[in-house]
Design a protein around this motif. Structure first.
Motif, PDB file in Angstrom:
ATOM      1  N   GLU A 105      20.551  16.402   7.700  1.00 39.92           N
ATOM      2  CA  GLU A 105      19.470  17.300   7.292  1.00 39.92           C
ATOM      3  C   GLU A 105      18.409  17.275   8.378  1.00 39.92           C
ATOM      4  O   GLU A 105      17.957  16.211   8.792  1.00 39.92           O
ATOM      5  CB  GLU A 105      18.880  16.864   5.958  1.00 39.92           C
ATOM      6  N   THR A 106      18.032  18.461   8.840  1.00 39.08           N
ATOM      7  CA  THR A 106      17.108  18.574   9.967  1.00 39.08           C
ATOM      8  C   THR A 106      15.921  19.443   9.603  1.00 39.08           C
ATOM      9  O   THR A 106      16.090  20.592   9.179  1.00 39.08           O
ATOM     10  CB  THR A 106      17.803  19.180  11.200  1.00 39.08           C
ATOM     11  N   LEU A 107      14.746  18.888   9.760  1.00 39.93           N
ATOM     12  CA  LEU A 107      13.511  19.659   9.695  1.00 39.93           C
ATOM     13  C   LEU A 107      13.051  19.840  11.130  1.00 39.93           C
ATOM     14  O   LEU A 107      12.658  18.878  11.797  1.00 39.93           O
ATOM     15  CB  LEU A 107      12.450  18.918   8.885  1.00 39.93           C
ATOM     16  N   ASN A 108      13.129  21.084  11.625  1.00 35.18           N
ATOM     17  CA  ASN A 108      12.798  21.343  13.027  1.00 35.18           C
ATOM     18  C   ASN A 108      11.473  22.091  13.123  1.00 35.18           C
ATOM     19  O   ASN A 108      11.266  23.109  12.443  1.00 35.18           O
ATOM     20  CB  ASN A 108      13.894  22.171  13.696  1.00 35.18           C
ATOM     21  N   LEU A 109      10.583  21.580  13.963  1.00 36.61           N
ATOM     22  CA  LEU A 109       9.298  22.206  14.223  1.00 36.61           C
ATOM     23  C   LEU A 109       9.335  22.810  15.617  1.00 36.61           C
ATOM     24  O   LEU A 109       9.649  22.114  16.588  1.00 36.61           O
ATOM     25  CB  LEU A 109       8.171  21.176  14.124  1.00 36.61           C
ATOM     26  N   ARG A 110       9.012  24.085  15.715  1.00 39.25           N
ATOM     27  CA  ARG A 110       9.159  24.812  16.974  1.00 39.25           C
ATOM     28  C   ARG A 110       7.883  25.586  17.289  1.00 39.25           C
ATOM     29  O   ARG A 110       7.260  26.171  16.405  1.00 39.25           O
ATOM     30  CB  ARG A 110      10.343  25.774  16.883  1.00 39.25           C
ATOM     31  N   MET A 111       7.524  25.592  18.565  1.00 37.42           N
ATOM     32  CA  MET A 111       6.403  26.387  19.054  1.00 37.42           C
ATOM     33  C   MET A 111       6.870  27.230  20.233  1.00 37.42           C
ATOM     34  O   MET A 111       7.545  26.722  21.133  1.00 37.42           O
ATOM     35  CB  MET A 111       5.243  25.499  19.490  1.00 37.42           C
ATOM     36  N   ASP A 112       6.514  28.532  20.221  1.00 37.01           N
ATOM     37  CA  ASP A 112       6.829  29.450  21.317  1.00 37.01           C
ATOM     38  C   ASP A 112       5.548  30.066  21.859  1.00 37.01           C
ATOM     39  O   ASP A 112       4.578  30.272  21.116  1.00 37.01           O
ATOM     40  CB  ASP A 112       7.738  30.584  20.836  1.00 37.01           C
ATOM     41  N   HIS A 113       5.579  30.371  23.144  1.00 36.38           N
ATOM     42  CA  HIS A 113       4.473  31.093  23.763  1.00 36.38           C
ATOM     43  C   HIS A 113       5.043  31.949  24.890  1.00 36.38           C
ATOM     44  O   HIS A 113       5.898  31.487  25.658  1.00 36.38           O
ATOM     45  CB  HIS A 113       3.419  30.135  24.335  1.00 36.38           C
ATOM     46  N   SER A 114       4.634  33.201  24.963  1.00 36.76           N
ATOM     47  CA  SER A 114       5.136  34.090  26.008  1.00 36.76           C
ATOM     48  C   SER A 114       3.993  34.582  26.880  1.00 36.76           C
ATOM     49  O   SER A 114       2.859  34.753  26.423  1.00 36.76           O
ATOM     50  CB  SER A 114       5.881  35.280  25.403  1.00 36.76           C
ATOM     51  N   LEU A 115       4.313  34.798  28.146  1.00 32.83           N
ATOM     52  CA  LEU A 115       3.335  35.229  29.140  1.00 32.83           C
ATOM     53  C   LEU A 115       3.848  36.473  29.848  1.00 32.83           C
ATOM     54  O   LEU A 115       5.036  36.548  30.211  1.00 32.83           O
ATOM     55  CB  LEU A 115       3.108  34.119  30.182  1.00 32.83           C
ATOM     56  N   ASP A 116       2.982  37.452  30.057  1.00 34.91           N
ATOM     57  CA  ASP A 116       3.322  38.628  30.849  1.00 34.91           C
ATOM     58  C   ASP A 116       3.146  38.288  32.320  1.00 34.91           C
ATOM     59  O   ASP A 116       2.025  38.095  32.799  1.00 34.91           O
ATOM     60  CB  ASP A 116       2.432  39.811  30.468  1.00 34.91           C
ATOM     61  N   LEU A 117       4.240  38.200  33.046  1.00 32.63           N
ATOM     62  CA  LEU A 117       4.185  37.837  34.458  1.00 32.63           C
ATOM     63  C   LEU A 117       3.832  39.022  35.340  1.00 32.63           C
ATOM     64  O   LEU A 117       3.082  38.904  36.303  1.00 32.63           O
ATOM     65  CB  LEU A 117       5.520  37.251  34.904  1.00 32.63           C
ATOM     66  N   ALA A 118       4.401  40.168  35.016  1.00 34.31           N
ATOM     67  CA  ALA A 118       4.210  41.386  35.787  1.00 34.31           C
ATOM     68  C   ALA A 118       4.682  42.528  34.898  1.00 34.31           C
ATOM     69  O   ALA A 118       5.269  42.284  33.832  1.00 34.31           O
ATOM     70  CB  ALA A 118       5.010  41.331  37.096  1.00 34.31           C
ATOM     71  N   PRO A 119       4.423  43.763  35.287  1.00 35.84           N
ATOM     72  CA  PRO A 119       4.943  44.869  34.483  1.00 35.84           C
ATOM     73  C   PRO A 119       6.449  44.730  34.253  1.00 35.84           C
ATOM     74  O   PRO A 119       7.219  44.576  35.196  1.00 35.84           O
ATOM     75  CB  PRO A 119       4.614  46.100  35.338  1.00 35.84           C
ATOM     76  N   MET A 120       6.830  44.703  32.972  1.00 36.09           N
ATOM     77  CA  MET A 120       8.227  44.631  32.540  1.00 36.09           C
ATOM     78  C   MET A 120       8.847  43.244  32.668  1.00 36.09           C
ATOM     79  O   MET A 120      10.030  43.068  32.391  1.00 36.09           O
ATOM     80  CB  MET A 120       9.106  45.652  33.305  1.00 36.09           C
ATOM     81  N   TRP A 121       8.065  42.223  33.055  1.00 38.27           N
ATOM     82  CA  TRP A 121       8.576  40.859  33.174  1.00 38.27           C
ATOM     83  C   TRP A 121       7.811  39.938  32.224  1.00 38.27           C
ATOM     84  O   TRP A 121       6.578  40.012  32.134  1.00 38.27           O
ATOM     85  CB  TRP A 121       8.432  40.324  34.598  1.00 38.27           C
ATOM     86  N   ILE A 122       8.545  39.042  31.516  1.00 36.22           N
ATOM     87  CA  ILE A 122       7.955  38.125  30.544  1.00 36.22           C
ATOM     88  C   ILE A 122       8.541  36.735  30.760  1.00 36.22           C
ATOM     89  O   ILE A 122       9.743  36.582  31.032  1.00 36.22           O
ATOM     90  CB  ILE A 122       8.236  38.582  29.091  1.00 36.22           C
ATOM     91  N   LEU A 123       7.684  35.719  30.631  1.00 36.89           N
ATOM     92  CA  LEU A 123       8.133  34.330  30.620  1.00 36.89           C
ATOM     93  C   LEU A 123       7.947  33.796  29.203  1.00 36.89           C
ATOM     94  O   LEU A 123       6.822  33.761  28.690  1.00 36.89           O
ATOM     95  CB  LEU A 123       7.328  33.488  31.603  1.00 36.89           C
ATOM     96  N   ALA A 124       9.043  33.395  28.569  1.00 39.04           N
ATOM     97  CA  ALA A 124       9.006  32.875  27.200  1.00 39.04           C
ATOM     98  C   ALA A 124       9.231  31.368  27.230  1.00 39.04           C
ATOM     99  O   ALA A 124      10.256  30.896  27.747  1.00 39.04           O
ATOM    100  CB  ALA A 124      10.065  33.552  26.334  1.00 39.04           C
ATOM    101  N   LEU A 125       8.296  30.610  26.678  1.00 43.46           N
ATOM    102  CA  LEU A 125       8.361  29.152  26.643  1.00 43.46           C
ATOM    103  C   LEU A 125       8.568  28.676  25.218  1.00 43.46           C
ATOM    104  O   LEU A 125       8.080  29.288  24.269  1.00 43.46           O
ATOM    105  CB  LEU A 125       7.063  28.549  27.203  1.00 43.46           C
ATOM    106  N   ARG A 126       9.279  27.556  25.075  1.00 41.03           N
ATOM    107  CA  ARG A 126       9.626  27.058  23.748  1.00 41.03           C
ATOM    108  C   ARG A 126       9.729  25.542  23.766  1.00 41.03           C
ATOM    109  O   ARG A 126      10.139  24.941  24.752  1.00 41.03           O
ATOM    110  CB  ARG A 126      10.976  27.651  23.303  1.00 41.03           C
TER     111      ARG A 126
END
Length: 316
Positions: A105-126
């Motif tokens: 049994e797993t209780l998973n806690l997750r946080m995400d944050h995304s950054l706009d690097l340039a037009p049409m480009w995204i960096l997604a962190l987790r």
């Protein structure tokens, strides 16, 4: 501590039944119980605060911009996620050469944050922090009691390129650290590079899409006595947006696997192919609740016998 008490530590109704023998629980078990309580609180709050009027008013504005936090290549700016997962898999039995089902049994806690690097480009962190309850039989746990604690934590980064309104591509990697103790973690450092794409299926509904993902999980350091990890993982994710903010997703998790590493208990081949489906609803503009069910079709490489998961996403 008895196996019954250990198991109740992850039981959401434990606090109503426990009238003695609870004072010896460790801090990690208390933390696990607190996490379960938080899940219940968030679910109740999400249901109570569901703005039915707001849903009706914004329904016409839904579509590909209506993000429940489940779309890998259309990440929200910020996401907090809690998942409660139940899984059974073959494990070593008490007698040499025998097997038994091991429950995790797993209780998973997750946080995400995304950054706009340039037009049409995204960096997604987790980042993920799993809290586990598991009942394996090992030389240090001959009775198969439930053990609780922190599992292997991970961090992930994905570069996403929006090619146009219909096509999106992405690639990245996850780093998994052996933060779990001897019987709850893999004991190995792991890296998991992956790539995929998203194709919008507006012909079905504005929020429908096809999003296949492939990644490779490989260990590269850690405890030399632990099994080496090397397996290919694949998910041909198909999300169908339904009326009233419901959604149905086939293969939401990359659980189709081919094992090239050390064999695990009960393995007779390399392939694990499940039937994997999730159904959920976006309760408001920033909360979504879903349930996932997975059962094996082919389990020559027996990742699990059964998997269920309740997921709560809060975007902000």
């Amino acid at each position: 501590m008895s196996a019954d008490v250990r198991h109740k530590a992850f039981d959401p109704f434990f606090t109503m039944r426990c009238d003695q023998g609870c004072t010896g629980l460790g801090l990690h078990i208390v933390a696990a119980m607190t996490g379960r309580t938080l899940i219940g609180g968030f679910l109740i709050a999400a249901l109570m605060l569901r703005p039915d009027g707001a849903v009706a008013q914004t329904a016409s504005g839904q579509g590909q911009n209506d993000n429940a936090g489940n779309d890998l290549f259309r990440p929200p700016a910020n996401l907090f996620q809690m998942t409660d997962e139940y899984k059974t898999a073959p494990g070593s039995g008490s007698a040499p050469g025998t097997t038994r089902d091991v429950t995790t049994e797993t209780l998973n806690l997750r946080m995400d944050h995304s950054l706009d690097l340039a037009p049409m480009w995204i960096l997604a962190l987790r980042g993920d922090l799993p809290l586990l309850a598991k009942n394996p039989i090992t030389p240090d746990n001959l009775n198969g009691d439930y053990l609780t604690g922190v599992g292997d934590a991970d961090v992930q980064a994905i570069i996403i390129r929006n090619v146009d309104q219909r096509w999106t591509v992405g690639f990245g990697a996850r780093l998994i650290a052996p933060t779990g103790d001897d019987m709850l973690g893999s004991g190995k450092w792991q890296v998991m590079p992956g790539a995929g794409f998203r194709y919008a299926l507006w012909e079905i509904s504005p929020s429908s899409y096809f999003e296949p993902l492939v990644r490779y999980d490989v260990s590269f350091a850690g405890d030399p006595t632990k099994k080496n990890i090397s397996n290919l993982q694949f998910a041909p994710t198909l999300n169908i947006g339904l009326p009233d903010r419901w959604f149905l997703t086939f293969y939401p998790s990359p659980d189709i696997r081919i094992n090239y590493g050390d064999p695990i208990t009960g393995q007779t081949g390399r392939l694990f192919l499940p039937f994997d489906v999730r159904v959920g609803r976006q309760l408001s503009n920033n909360t979504a609740l879903s349930f996932e069910l997975s059962v094996p079709i082919i389990k020559d490489y027996p990742v699990y016998n059964l998997k269920t998961q309740v997921r709560l996403n809060v975007t902000y």
